[in-house]
Design a protein around this motif. Structure first.
Motif, PDB file in Angstrom:
ATOM      1  N   ASP A 101     -11.855  15.431 -14.225  1.00 11.68           N
ATOM      2  CA  ASP A 101     -11.004  16.602 -14.020  1.00 11.68           C
ATOM      3  C   ASP A 101      -9.678  16.368 -14.738  1.00 11.68           C
ATOM      4  O   ASP A 101      -8.721  15.869 -14.140  1.00 11.68           O
ATOM      5  CB  ASP A 101     -10.771  16.854 -12.527  1.00 11.68           C
ATOM      6  N   ILE A 102      -9.623  16.730 -16.015  1.00 13.26           N
ATOM      7  CA  ILE A 102      -8.418  16.444 -16.798  1.00 13.26           C
ATOM      8  C   ILE A 102      -7.223  17.312 -16.397  1.00 13.26           C
ATOM      9  O   ILE A 102      -6.099  17.031 -16.787  1.00 13.26           O
ATOM     10  CB  ILE A 102      -8.674  16.568 -18.318  1.00 13.26           C
ATOM     11  N   SER A 103      -7.478  18.350 -15.590  1.00 13.64           N
ATOM     12  CA  SER A 103      -6.357  19.178 -15.132  1.00 13.64           C
ATOM     13  C   SER A 103      -5.591  18.509 -13.994  1.00 13.64           C
ATOM     14  O   SER A 103      -4.466  18.889 -13.692  1.00 13.64           O
ATOM     15  CB  SER A 103      -6.852  20.554 -14.682  1.00 13.64           C
ATOM     16  N   GLN A 104      -6.186  17.511 -13.370  1.00 11.87           N
ATOM     17  CA  GLN A 104      -5.548  16.788 -12.258  1.00 11.87           C
ATOM     18  C   GLN A 104      -4.853  15.551 -12.821  1.00 11.87           C
ATOM     19  O   GLN A 104      -5.510  14.599 -13.221  1.00 11.87           O
ATOM     20  CB  GLN A 104      -6.605  16.376 -11.231  1.00 11.87           C
ATOM     21  N   GLU A 105      -3.535  15.566 -12.881  1.00 10.24           N
ATOM     22  CA  GLU A 105      -2.759  14.432 -13.385  1.00 10.24           C
ATOM     23  C   GLU A 105      -1.898  13.889 -12.253  1.00 10.24           C
ATOM     24  O   GLU A 105      -1.196  14.643 -11.592  1.00 10.24           O
ATOM     25  CB  GLU A 105      -1.895  14.849 -14.567  1.00 10.24           C
ATOM     26  N   THR A 106      -1.974  12.582 -12.032  1.00 16.35           N
ATOM     27  CA  THR A 106      -1.214  11.934 -10.975  1.00 16.35           C
ATOM     28  C   THR A 106      -0.113  11.099 -11.609  1.00 16.35           C
ATOM     29  O   THR A 106      -0.372  10.333 -12.542  1.00 16.35           O
ATOM     30  CB  THR A 106      -2.133  11.021 -10.121  1.00 16.35           C
ATOM     31  N   PHE A 107       1.108  11.245 -11.115  1.00 22.10           N
ATOM     32  CA  PHE A 107       2.259  10.526 -11.661  1.00 22.10           C
ATOM     33  C   PHE A 107       2.801   9.514 -10.660  1.00 22.10           C
ATOM     34  O   PHE A 107       2.809   9.765  -9.452  1.00 22.10           O
ATOM     35  CB  PHE A 107       3.393  11.496 -12.005  1.00 22.10           C
ATOM     36  N   LEU A 108       3.257   8.403 -11.175  1.00 23.10           N
ATOM     37  CA  LEU A 108       4.047   7.426 -10.429  1.00 23.10           C
ATOM     38  C   LEU A 108       5.395   7.380 -11.128  1.00 23.10           C
ATOM     39  O   LEU A 108       5.479   7.002 -12.300  1.00 23.10           O
ATOM     40  CB  LEU A 108       3.388   6.046 -10.454  1.00 23.10           C
ATOM     41  N   TYR A 109       6.446   7.810 -10.431  1.00 22.08           N
ATOM     42  CA  TYR A 109       7.791   7.813 -10.997  1.00 22.08           C
ATOM     43  C   TYR A 109       8.559   6.593 -10.490  1.00 22.08           C
ATOM     44  O   TYR A 109       8.529   6.291  -9.301  1.00 22.08           O
ATOM     45  CB  TYR A 109       8.554   9.083 -10.604  1.00 22.08           C
ATOM     46  N   ASN A 110       9.239   5.926 -11.378  1.00 25.50           N
ATOM     47  CA  ASN A 110      10.042   4.757 -11.033  1.00 25.50           C
ATOM     48  C   ASN A 110      11.444   5.242 -10.642  1.00 25.50           C
ATOM     49  O   ASN A 110      12.418   5.046 -11.371  1.00 25.50           O
ATOM     50  CB  ASN A 110      10.091   3.798 -12.227  1.00 25.50           C
TER      51      ASN A 110
END
Length: 124
Positions: A101-110
């Motif tokens: 599912d390339i529409s689902q992007e998960t981010f980890l912000y520092n």
């Protein structure tokens, strides 16, 4: 001879954004990524493009890594980063997408601007 074929459940797209702060970049550090999701977890290993003779974490740069995985973790809930080698790296964010599912992007912000290093005098 025996031939083994690795089963690939997904291909993870991992993007890293290195801070533009002085000394934020590094090509001497090894960053390992573990994904934890709704159906399991997987260690994707060390993100490294040395085989292309590229600097992996350039100050102010974004780098894309494509990693095959035999485990589909479902919806990514957590991204764990650990580092080794003798250097420090300051990232702004890391994102993960799945070939499922390339529409689902998960981010980890520092958000705390934590320096990553295996040497505790350089980072955490």
């Amino acid at each position: 001879k025996q031939w083994y074929q690795r089963r690939v459940a997904i291909t993870a797209g991992i993007a890293t954004r290195t801070s533009s702060e002085n000394y934020a970049g590094s090509n001497a550090i090894s960053a390992e990524i573990v994904l934890v999701g709704t159906t399991g977890s997987v260690n994707l290993g060390v993100l490294d493009k040395d085989y292309f003779d590229e600097d992996d974490y350039v100050k102010g740069g974004t780098k894309l890594f494509t990693v095959p995985s035999a485990v589909d973790v479902g919806v990514v809930q957590c991204i764990v980063i650990s580092v080794s080698e003798d250097d420090a790296w300051l990232f702004e964010w890391v994102s993960v997408t799945s070939s499922k599912d390339i529409s689902q992007e998960t981010f980890l912000y520092n958000i705390n601007s934590t320096w990553m290093s295996s040497d505790t005098s350089e980072g955490e």
